[in-house]
Write an enzyme that holds these catalytic residues in place. Structure first.
Site, mmCIF file in Angstrom:
data_model
loop_
_atom_site.group_PDB
_atom_site.id
_atom_site.type_symbol
_atom_site.label_atom_id
_atom_site.label_comp_id
_atom_site.label_asym_id
_atom_site.label_seq_id
_atom_site.Cartn_x
_atom_site.Cartn_y
_atom_site.Cartn_z
ATOM 1 N N LYS A 130 0.833 -1.213 0.000
ATOM 2 C CA LYS A 130 0.000 0.000 0.000
ATOM 3 C C LYS A 130 0.866 1.260 0.000
ATOM 4 C CE LYS A 130 -3.763 -2.450 2.301
ATOM 5 N NZ LYS A 130 -4.498 -2.758 3.552
ATOM 6 N N GLN B 60 -4.344 -1.367 9.797
ATOM 7 C CA GLN B 60 -4.328 -2.706 9.212
ATOM 8 C C GLN B 60 -4.870 -3.724 10.222
ATOM 9 O OE1 GLN B 60 -3.555 -3.269 6.016
ATOM 10 N NE2 GLN B 60 -3.812 -5.486 6.146
ATOM 11 N N ASP C 117 -10.904 2.990 4.449
ATOM 12 C CA ASP C 117 -11.210 1.558 4.360
ATOM 13 C C ASP C 117 -12.727 1.323 4.270
ATOM 14 O OD1 ASP C 117 -9.246 -0.442 4.219
ATOM 15 O OD2 ASP C 117 -8.636 -0.145 6.298
#
Ligand code: GUN
Length: 286
Positions: free
Chosen positions: A53, A97, A120
């Site tokens: 990412k 994450q 997200d």
């Protein structure tokens, strides 16, 4: 039937090049899109994902920050860091994450991220927007799948779509998105009695389970579009999806490979959500 292999990596490259242009435009107006990725602990898969990412962020021209916290980090410490990023005008997207170590509640952490920085799409506010048909930040993996289906001009209205897996990250938002496109959606999961009964009716079959060979040739309707979200590492180190890929060739009309299918699109949608967050921030003050 000749099965078309959908090249997610190629589509991701095209979309990232467009995103680079949009990011440059925002940067010129003083709104360089900024993304922070927070990783807690030593999960090896998470390390690889976050590195990927960060690399994509640099490629698209984002301002990016990578925060690595030790496995023993307390929930309070993590919440304080998030509060800091919520206030930071250089940061438009905050990604924590998952999974998190057991002493930290993922639920509490995801709710602490400002909804306008939730790239997200996991905050209950953004989940609610998606569920009510007004999506803003859509979770990256299902958004990537929809972009692939759109690029391939696959019709969804009135068609049977079957999603295997009911996670908040993939299965549930995937079903919502297919529903909004007018598909008749069936969700299957670990308690589903006879998986093949459902999958063999699917015009579009999305597998998001995390177990190799979950979808085998005999479970696929001839001509179906098969999307493989799984990323599984075999004992010999090989990466495979949830679908027995070779056996599906000749039966499916389209299939996404692993690697090189959904994975690169997930990362691209994170870039897209961050650019969108910066754009919305720029519009809210102008
Ligand atoms: N862990 C597995 N997939 C994801 C994802 O899309 N976002 C975050 N934050 N964590 C994950």
């Amino acid at each position: 039937m000749q099965t078309r292999i959908i090249d997610g990596a190629a589509l991701a490259r095209r979309l990232r090049s467009e995103l680079r242009d949009r990011a440059a435009e925002l940067t010129a107006r003083g709104y360089q899109p900024g993304l922070v990725a927070v990783r807690v602990g030593e999960d090896p898969a998470s390390k690889v994902y976050v590195r990927t990412k960060m690399k994509a962020s640099a490629e698209v021209g984002l301002h990016s920050e990578h925060v690595e916290l030790p496995a023993a980090t307390t929930e309070t410490t993590l919440l304080e860091r998030i509060a800091g990023f919520n206030r930071d005008p250089r940061i438009h997207g905050i990604l924590v994450q998952l999974p998190l170590p057991p002493q930290i509640s993922a639920d509490n952490v995801l709710r602490a991220i400002a909804p306008e920085k939730d790239v997200d799409g996991f905050h209950p506010y953004n989940v609610g927007l998606l569920a009510t048909g007004r999506p803003r930040f859509v979770p990256c993996t299902p958004a990537g799948v929809m972009a692939m289906l759109a690029a391939e001009e696959i019709a969804l209205e009135g068609r049977e779509a079957v999603v295997i897996g009911r996670s908040n990250i993939v299965g549930k938002p995937m079903a919502m998105l297919l529903l909004q496109k007018g598909a008749t959606v069936t969700m299957c999961h670990s308690k589903t009695r006879d998986l093949a009964v459902h999958t063999s009716r699917a015009d579009v079959l999305v597998a998001a389970v995390g177990r190799p060979n979950t979808v085998r040739e005999e479970m696929i309707k001839p001509g179906a579009v098969v999307v493989d979200v799984g990323i599984n590492r075999l004992p010999d180190g090989k990466l495979v999806g949830d679908v027995a890929f070779e056996s599906a060739l000749g039966k499916a009309s389209h299939i996404t490979p692993v690697p090189g299918g959904v994975g690169p699109m997930t990362v691209t949608m994170l870039m897209a959500n961050t650019v969108l967050a910066a754009q919305l921030a720029s519009e809210s003050v102008s």
